[in-house]
Design an enzyme around this catalytic site. Structure first.
Site, PDB file in Angstrom:
ATOM      1  CB  SER A  61     -44.192  49.484 -95.610  1.00 37.60           C
ATOM      2  OG  SER A  61     -43.616  48.865 -96.738  1.00 37.60           O
TER       3      SER A  61
HETATM    4  N1  SAH Z   1     -40.993  45.366 -97.001  1.00 40.19           N
HETATM    5  C1  SAH Z   1     -39.879  46.109 -96.804  1.00 40.19           C
HETATM    6  C2  SAH Z   1     -39.909  47.438 -97.910  1.00 40.19           C
HETATM    7  C3  SAH Z   1     -38.668  47.273 -98.606  1.00 40.19           C
HETATM    8  S1  SAH Z   1     -38.750  48.582 -99.845  1.00 40.19           S
HETATM    9  C4  SAH Z   1     -39.760  46.717 -95.414  1.00 40.19           C
HETATM   10  O1  SAH Z   1     -40.956  46.672 -94.685  1.00 40.19           O
HETATM   11  O2  SAH Z   1     -38.921  46.735 -94.817  1.00 40.19           O
HETATM   12  C5  SAH Z   1     -38.403  47.762-101.184  1.00 40.19           C
HETATM   13  C6  SAH Z   1     -37.259  46.962-101.504  1.00 40.19           C
HETATM   14  O3  SAH Z   1     -37.408  46.260-102.741  1.00 40.19           O
HETATM   15  C7  SAH Z   1     -36.087  47.400-101.279  1.00 40.19           C
HETATM   16  O4  SAH Z   1     -35.288  47.059-100.306  1.00 40.19           O
HETATM   17  C8  SAH Z   1     -35.472  47.315-102.898  1.00 40.19           C
HETATM   18  O5  SAH Z   1     -33.996  47.253-102.803  1.00 40.19           O
HETATM   19  C9  SAH Z   1     -36.123  46.288-102.993  1.00 40.19           C
HETATM   20  N2  SAH Z   1     -36.051  45.881-104.548  1.00 40.19           N
HETATM   21  C10 SAH Z   1     -36.361  46.583-105.670  1.00 40.19           C
HETATM   22  N3  SAH Z   1     -36.360  45.904-106.790  1.00 40.19           N
HETATM   23  C11 SAH Z   1     -36.207  44.645-106.465  1.00 40.19           C
HETATM   24  C12 SAH Z   1     -36.391  43.307-107.154  1.00 40.19           C
HETATM   25  N4  SAH Z   1     -36.552  43.399-108.502  1.00 40.19           N
HETATM   26  N5  SAH Z   1     -36.416  42.237-106.380  1.00 40.19           N
HETATM   27  C13 SAH Z   1     -36.308  42.137-105.102  1.00 40.19           C
HETATM   28  N6  SAH Z   1     -36.182  43.385-104.348  1.00 40.19           N
HETATM   29  C14 SAH Z   1     -36.234  44.464-105.035  1.00 40.19           C
END
Ligand code: SAH
Length: 214
Positions: A61
């Protein structure tokens, strides 16, 4: 760190401090080297205020959004926190500096593993990165004082509302696949109150109660 990156870092944090009244959160962010959490090829962009690809179609993000969401959680030292969407683990590291314990859920094994390694490298011992299961969140460890969802959902998932402690806060992007409203939910003893923190854009949260697997 190169002087170039250092200069970028200084500029970014000055801007964040101007834009948001969130000193404690921004102090914690400043202690976490974002360059470790972005892929080698975009390392020179680590301190630009933009999201960056981290592989598997996912993104780390934008720092402004990280600050806004973390601040809205109103974390206290003794809080237990649930994060959905570990991704790079950057947000996880920040949460771990502000709360007692962080449970972070991820559905892509390779991302979870890389995040675990980086968090261990930084000595963050109050964090558990777990693979997501059949139910959204982590019902086994509920209730949580704070829940942060860093992926977008079409509606507020009931499973997550049920994992909030009384007095708990949740920040979650709700809307279409293209654009969401960043919502803050506060649970009182017998009700939930909801407010909006503004528009945002996240990758989809995949699972029962969110988006279907494609
Ligand atoms: N906070 C993270 C952003 C990650 S993007 C950072 O700053 O790097 C969102 C993430 O959510 C992805 O890695 C994706 O695989 C995950 N995701 C999607 N659905 C999910 C679920 N049901 N439970 C856990 N993670 C999930």
């Amino acid at each position: 760190m190169s002087t170039e990156l250092e200069r970028g870092k200084k500029r970014l944090f000055e801007a964040l401090r101007r834009e948001l009244n969130a000193g404690k959160v921004i102090d914690a962010m400043e202690r976490v080297p974002r360059e470790l959490f972005v892929p080698q090829e975009s390392r020179h962009l680590s301190y630009e205020d933009i999201p960056l690809p981290i592989g598997e179609g996912q993104t780390i993000s934008q720092p402004y959004i990280v600050a806004l969401m973390t601040n809205a959680l109103e974390l206290k030292e003794e809080d237990r926190v649930l994060e959905l969407g570990t991704g790079s683990g950057y947000q996880t590291a920040i949460l771990s500096l502000l709360a007692r314990k962080v449970y972070s859920m991820e559905r892509i094994a390779s991302l979870a593993e890389r995040a675990r390694v980086l968090l261990a490298l930084l000595g963050r011992t109050n964090v558990e990165v777990r693979m997501s299961g059949r139910v959204l969140g982590c019902p086994e460890e509920a209730p949580f004082d704070a829940i942060i969802v860093t992926a977008g959902t079409p509606r507020l998932p009931r499973a997550l509302l049920e994992q909030m402690a009384p007095g708990g806060r949740m920040v979650i992007p709700v809307g279409s696949a293209r654009e969401q409203d960043l919502m803050k939910v506060v649970k009182t003893d017998d009700a939930y109150s909801i407010s909006s923190l503004g528009p945002c854009r996240f990758v989809p949260l995949v699972g029962k109660g969110a988006w279907d697997e494609t």
